[in-house]
Design a protein around this motif. Structure first.
Motif, PDB file in Angstrom:
ATOM      1  N   ARG A   1       0.850  -1.189   0.000  1.00 39.73           N
ATOM      2  CA  ARG A   1       0.000   0.000   0.000  1.00 39.73           C
ATOM      3  C   ARG A   1       0.883   1.235   0.000  1.00 39.73           C
ATOM      4  O   ARG A   1       1.948   1.251   0.609  1.00 39.73           O
ATOM      5  N   TYR A   2       0.407   2.271  -0.654  1.00 40.62           N
ATOM      6  CA  TYR A   2       1.140   3.535  -0.617  1.00 40.62           C
ATOM      7  C   TYR A   2       0.875   4.211   0.706  1.00 40.62           C
ATOM      8  O   TYR A   2      -0.263   4.297   1.168  1.00 40.62           O
ATOM      9  N   GLN A   3       1.938   4.688   1.334  1.00 43.04           N
ATOM     10  CA  GLN A   3       1.826   5.450   2.566  1.00 43.04           C
ATOM     11  C   GLN A   3       2.695   6.677   2.412  1.00 43.04           C
ATOM     12  O   GLN A   3       3.891   6.579   2.133  1.00 43.04           O
ATOM     13  N   SER A   4       2.081   7.812   2.588  1.00 45.72           N
ATOM     14  CA  SER A   4       2.797   9.067   2.417  1.00 45.72           C
ATOM     15  C   SER A   4       3.913   9.173   3.456  1.00 45.72           C
ATOM     16  O   SER A   4       3.706   8.874   4.637  1.00 45.72           O
ATOM     17  N   PRO A   5       5.092   9.622   3.061  1.00 44.43           N
ATOM     18  CA  PRO A   5       6.182   9.729   4.031  1.00 44.43           C
ATOM     19  C   PRO A   5       5.963  10.840   5.055  1.00 44.43           C
ATOM     20  O   PRO A   5       6.635  10.876   6.070  1.00 44.43           O
ATOM     21  N   VAL A   6       5.050  11.745   4.812  1.00 42.44           N
ATOM     22  CA  VAL A   6       4.799  12.833   5.760  1.00 42.44           C
ATOM     23  C   VAL A   6       3.431  12.686   6.415  1.00 42.44           C
ATOM     24  O   VAL A   6       2.876  13.660   6.922  1.00 42.44           O
ATOM     25  N   SER A   7       2.874  11.475   6.449  1.00 39.42           N
ATOM     26  CA  SER A   7       1.530  11.284   6.999  1.00 39.42           C
ATOM     27  C   SER A   7       1.485  11.525   8.506  1.00 39.42           C
ATOM     28  O   SER A   7       0.475  11.971   9.023  1.00 39.42           O
ATOM     29  N   GLY A   8       2.536  11.256   9.245  1.00 45.13           N
ATOM     30  CA  GLY A   8       2.530  11.446  10.692  1.00 45.13           C
ATOM     31  C   GLY A   8       3.136  12.763  11.141  1.00 45.13           C
ATOM     32  O   GLY A   8       3.386  12.958  12.326  1.00 45.13           O
ATOM     33  N   TYR A   9       3.331  13.679  10.212  1.00 48.94           N
ATOM     34  CA  TYR A   9       3.994  14.945  10.536  1.00 48.94           C
ATOM     35  C   TYR A   9       3.060  15.858  11.306  1.00 48.94           C
ATOM     36  O   TYR A   9       1.893  16.001  10.973  1.00 48.94           O
ATOM     37  N   SER A  10       3.555  16.470  12.352  1.00 48.42           N
ATOM     38  CA  SER A  10       2.807  17.518  13.054  1.00 48.42           C
ATOM     39  C   SER A  10       3.741  18.713  13.213  1.00 48.42           C
ATOM     40  O   SER A  10       4.904  18.570  13.593  1.00 48.42           O
ATOM     41  N   HIS A  11       3.214  19.880  12.922  1.00 45.09           N
ATOM     42  CA  HIS A  11       4.026  21.101  12.957  1.00 45.09           C
ATOM     43  C   HIS A  11       4.358  21.450  14.402  1.00 45.09           C
ATOM     44  O   HIS A  11       3.491  21.455  15.275  1.00 45.09           O
ATOM     45  N   ARG A  12       5.589  21.761  14.666  1.00 44.52           N
ATOM     46  CA  ARG A  12       6.040  22.152  16.001  1.00 44.52           C
ATOM     47  C   ARG A  12       6.800  23.455  15.905  1.00 44.52           C
ATOM     48  O   ARG A  12       7.511  23.698  14.935  1.00 44.52           O
TER      49      ARG A  12
END
Length: 75
Positions: free
Chosen positions: A42-53
């Motif tokens: 499955r494709y999983q975006s490399p920035v899917s778990g990113y949260s801005h800090r």
């Protein structure tokens, strides 16, 4: 005799004294016919778990140290 000659010659001489051959590492049989279940990719975006800090000021170190210290009196 040069020491480099001994470094090369000694392992070659010792390998000639081996009584058994090494085990065969090639897999036997046809690997394409093995019934192996493979999950689809499955494709999983490399920035899917990113949260801005954003940077913050440091907290007082004594409160942080006291919060992590084990309970009990000092020795």
């Amino acid at each position: 005799m040069k020491p480099i000659f001994l470094v090369v010659a000694l392992p070659l001489f010792a390998s000639g004294c081996v009584t058994t051959l090494p085990p065969e590492v090639i897999a036997s049989g046809d690997l394409a016919d093995l019934p192996v279940d493979v999950r689809p990719v499955r494709y999983q975006s490399p920035v899917s778990g990113y949260s801005h800090r954003v940077p913050v000021d440091p907290k007082p170190w004594r409160n942080q140290n006291d919060a992590q210290a084990p309970d009990g009196g000092a020795s």
